[in-house]
Design a protein around this motif. Structure first.
Motif, PDB file in Angstrom:
ATOM      1  N   THR A  72       0.748  -1.417  -0.130  1.00  0.00           N
ATOM      2  CA  THR A  72       0.225  -0.025   0.057  1.00  0.00           C
ATOM      3  C   THR A  72       0.897   1.153  -0.128  1.00  0.00           C
ATOM      4  O   THR A  72       0.355   2.448  -0.098  1.00  0.00           O
ATOM      5  CB  THR A  72      -0.896   0.099   1.137  1.00  0.00           C
ATOM      6  N   THR A  73       2.131   1.088   0.227  1.00  0.00           N
ATOM      7  CA  THR A  73       2.947   2.291   0.220  1.00  0.00           C
ATOM      8  C   THR A  73       3.307   3.084  -1.208  1.00  0.00           C
ATOM      9  O   THR A  73       3.123   2.125  -2.244  1.00  0.00           O
ATOM     10  CB  THR A  73       4.535   1.911   0.837  1.00  0.00           C
ATOM     11  N   THR A  74       3.419   4.368  -1.301  1.00  0.00           N
ATOM     12  CA  THR A  74       3.540   4.811  -2.346  1.00  0.00           C
ATOM     13  C   THR A  74       4.904   4.665  -2.806  1.00  0.00           C
ATOM     14  O   THR A  74       5.837   4.395  -1.930  1.00  0.00           O
ATOM     15  CB  THR A  74       3.085   6.381  -2.550  1.00  0.00           C
ATOM     16  N   GLY A  77       9.161   9.911  -3.101  1.00  0.00           N
ATOM     17  CA  GLY A  77       9.372  11.142  -3.737  1.00  0.00           C
ATOM     18  C   GLY A  77       9.863  11.122  -5.156  1.00  0.00           C
ATOM     19  O   GLY A  77       9.793   9.981  -5.809  1.00  0.00           O
ATOM     20  N   VAL A  81      10.641   7.822  -7.890  1.00  0.00           N
ATOM     21  CA  VAL A  81      10.091   7.409  -8.999  1.00  0.00           C
ATOM     22  C   VAL A  81      10.912   7.433 -10.291  1.00  0.00           C
ATOM     23  O   VAL A  81      10.834   6.625 -11.068  1.00  0.00           O
ATOM     24  CB  VAL A  81       8.841   8.730  -9.259  1.00  0.00           C
ATOM     25  N   THR A  99       4.007   7.758 -10.754  1.00  0.00           N
ATOM     26  CA  THR A  99       4.013   8.908 -10.194  1.00  0.00           C
ATOM     27  C   THR A  99       4.431   8.816  -8.827  1.00  0.00           C
ATOM     28  O   THR A  99       4.686   7.514  -8.393  1.00  0.00           O
ATOM     29  CB  THR A  99       2.999   9.841 -10.479  1.00  0.00           C
ATOM     30  N   THR A 100       4.578   9.917  -7.960  1.00  0.00           N
ATOM     31  CA  THR A 100       4.822   9.796  -6.642  1.00  0.00           C
ATOM     32  C   THR A 100       3.665   9.139  -5.772  1.00  0.00           C
ATOM     33  O   THR A 100       3.678   8.705  -4.732  1.00  0.00           O
ATOM     34  CB  THR A 100       5.046  11.137  -6.139  1.00  0.00           C
ATOM     35  N   THR A 101       2.510   9.041  -6.495  1.00  0.00           N
ATOM     36  CA  THR A 101       1.393   8.599  -5.698  1.00  0.00           C
ATOM     37  C   THR A 101       1.028   7.321  -6.191  1.00  0.00           C
ATOM     38  O   THR A 101       0.069   6.702  -5.219  1.00  0.00           O
ATOM     39  CB  THR A 101       0.237   9.530  -6.085  1.00  0.00           C
ATOM     40  N   THR A 102       1.697   6.628  -7.077  1.00  0.00           N
ATOM     41  CA  THR A 102       1.649   5.362  -7.453  1.00  0.00           C
ATOM     42  C   THR A 102       1.781   4.330  -6.302  1.00  0.00           C
ATOM     43  O   THR A 102       3.013   4.670  -5.780  1.00  0.00           O
ATOM     44  CB  THR A 102       2.377   5.045  -8.611  1.00  0.00           C
ATOM     45  N   THR A 103       1.002   3.508  -5.955  1.00  0.00           N
ATOM     46  CA  THR A 103       1.489   2.346  -4.695  1.00  0.00           C
ATOM     47  C   THR A 103       2.323   1.376  -5.420  1.00  0.00           C
ATOM     48  O   THR A 103       2.188   1.064  -6.485  1.00  0.00           O
ATOM     49  CB  THR A 103       0.269   2.139  -4.295  1.00  0.00           C
ATOM     50  N   THR A 104       2.893   0.651  -4.681  1.00  0.00           N
ATOM     51  CA  THR A 104       3.465  -0.628  -4.853  1.00  0.00           C
ATOM     52  C   THR A 104       2.811  -1.612  -5.650  1.00  0.00           C
ATOM     53  O   THR A 104       3.085  -2.359  -6.703  1.00  0.00           O
ATOM     54  CB  THR A 104       4.343  -1.107  -3.734  1.00  0.00           C
ATOM     55  N   GLU A 106      -0.224  -0.879  -7.065  1.00  0.00           N
ATOM     56  CA  GLU A 106      -0.611  -0.624  -8.658  1.00  0.00           C
ATOM     57  C   GLU A 106       0.300  -0.672  -9.646  1.00  0.00           C
ATOM     58  O   GLU A 106       0.259  -1.136 -10.664  1.00  0.00           O
ATOM     59  CB  GLU A 106      -1.003   0.946  -8.542  1.00  0.00           C
TER      60      GLU A 106
END
Lengths: 191, 193
Positions: A72-74, A77, A81, A99-104, A106
């Protein structure tokens, strides 16, 4: 023990008349692993239940990409990325969307779907999306007729409609769209 | 014929497999002890062709082997290139038993590991299930491993024997219901790249 995911090379060993493809660091993986090889590309995506010692041993290899145990971690920074993109693109895995908000999770589910497409291409026609000098930037028009037919066959076998694919469409676009379209409950259960 | 398929390999020593079988590579004969046994120095793959299998199916058999032999059930197998598909293989390289979930192609000239599993013993009842991209390996009814692979989407059930390994009590059939991979109907919109 913890379930972790790794990308690592695929190696082939030959015994007599039999060739066996396997993860490069099989000894460190132990017996509790499963893997998806990237079709005819020399890469494995591995899901392994490993001890801290095993994980340390695996991450000591420069050709292993290890992912966080917490899916669940993104990615973190911008530097993280960029690093992830560089490593994945070096393996011909499209990563420009990260992106920086992509989780592992995803990231891994998308990678698994890229791999699935190339696996199906291998199964149907013994080809790779990236055979020869083909790169993610190669367009459909630059493929041979046989390569186009094989790729279309693989996409259609997933139930995908390829009617929107044009000559200027790049393989990167095709793979990303396919990854976003393929519904696979087994993959999602595993990742 | 109708699924489920089954065969106890009853027959005299040296008899051929029944007409329900096609041997895609190597050679397999009955050994007179209700088993089907490999007859070559390499891999033999036999496939049940008396029925057509749906995409999602299983195969199981007792897998007998000695040192430097291997055997086990196969799914989504076909004759392409001399035989390809998935195999759950009990294996002994001379250093003791091991078990692998693998892809095979070229009639057994190429294998690709999908999973290493806890070793079994000669005679274990091995079962492999393919449902969508999901693969499940079972030994004596207990799940010993799961994996995902999308290489082969269709084919039939059968078995593999390496050198003089044997199998017995083969059965195979549909897993029923829908697969784990749903049919995708949405249009690929390439502009989304």
């Amino acid at each position: 023990m913890a379930v972790r995911f790794y990308l690592m090379p695929k190696v082939a060993t030959v015994g007599g008349s039999i060739t066996t493809n396997k993860p490069a660091h099989l000894a460190e993986l132990g017996n509790l692993w499963s893997g998806m090889d990237f079709g005819q590309e020399p890469v494995y995506l591995i899901r392994a239940d490993v001890t801290p010692a095993q994980h340390t041993a695996l991450t000591a290899f420069s050709d292993v990409i290890a992912f966080p145990a917490d899916l669940t971690t993104t990615l973190g920074g911008a530097a993280a990325v960029t690093a992830a993109k560089t490593k994945l693109e070096a393996l011909k895995i499209p990563a420009d969307w990260v992106t920086t908000t992509t989780t592992t999770r995803e990231l891994l589910r998308a990678v698994a779907r890229f791999i699935a497409v190339n696996q199906r291409l291998d199964g149907l026609s013994r080809k790779s999306v990236f055979e020869g000098a083909i790169t993610p930037e190669t367009t459909v028009a630059q493929l041979t007729a046989a390569q186009r037919t094989a790729l279309a066959g693989a996409l259609v076998s997933f139930g995908l409609d390829t009617s929107a694919v044009a000559g200027v469409t790049t393989l990167r676009q095709i793979l990303k769209t396919a990854a976003a379209s393929i519904v696979d409950a087994s993959l999602d259960a595993a990742i | 014929m109708a699924l489920p398929a089954s065969d106890t390999f009853t027959g005299s020593f040296g008899a051929a497999l029944s007409a329900n079988w096609t041997t895609d590579s190597g050679s397999v004969l009955l050994n007179g002890s209700n088993q089907a046994t490999g007859q070559t120095g390499g891999h033999s793959f036999a496939r049940w062709t008396g029925d057509v299998f749906p995409a999602d199916h299983y195969a199981e058999c007792n897998a007998y082997l000695a040192a430097f032999q291997a055997s086990g059930p196969t799914v989504r197998a076909d004759s392409t290139g001399g035989g390809q598909g998935y195999v759950l293989q009990s294996y002994d390289d001379g250093g003791g038993p091991a078990m692998y979930l693998q892809k095979f192609s070229g009639g057994g000239s190429t294998f690709t590991l999908i999973s290493s599993l806890a070793a079994g013993a000669s005679g274990d009842l091995l079962r492999i299930e393919a449902s969508g991209s999901g693969l499940t390996a079972k030994n004596a009814g207990s799940t010993v491993g799961t994996a995902t692979d999308s290489t082969f989407a269709a084919g039939g059930a059968g078995f593999n024997v390496y050198i003089a390994a044997s199998v017995d009590n083969f059965s195979a059939g549909s897993l029923g219901g829908g697969g784990a991979v749903a049919t995708v109907s949405q249009l690929m919109t390439m502009g989304a790249g």
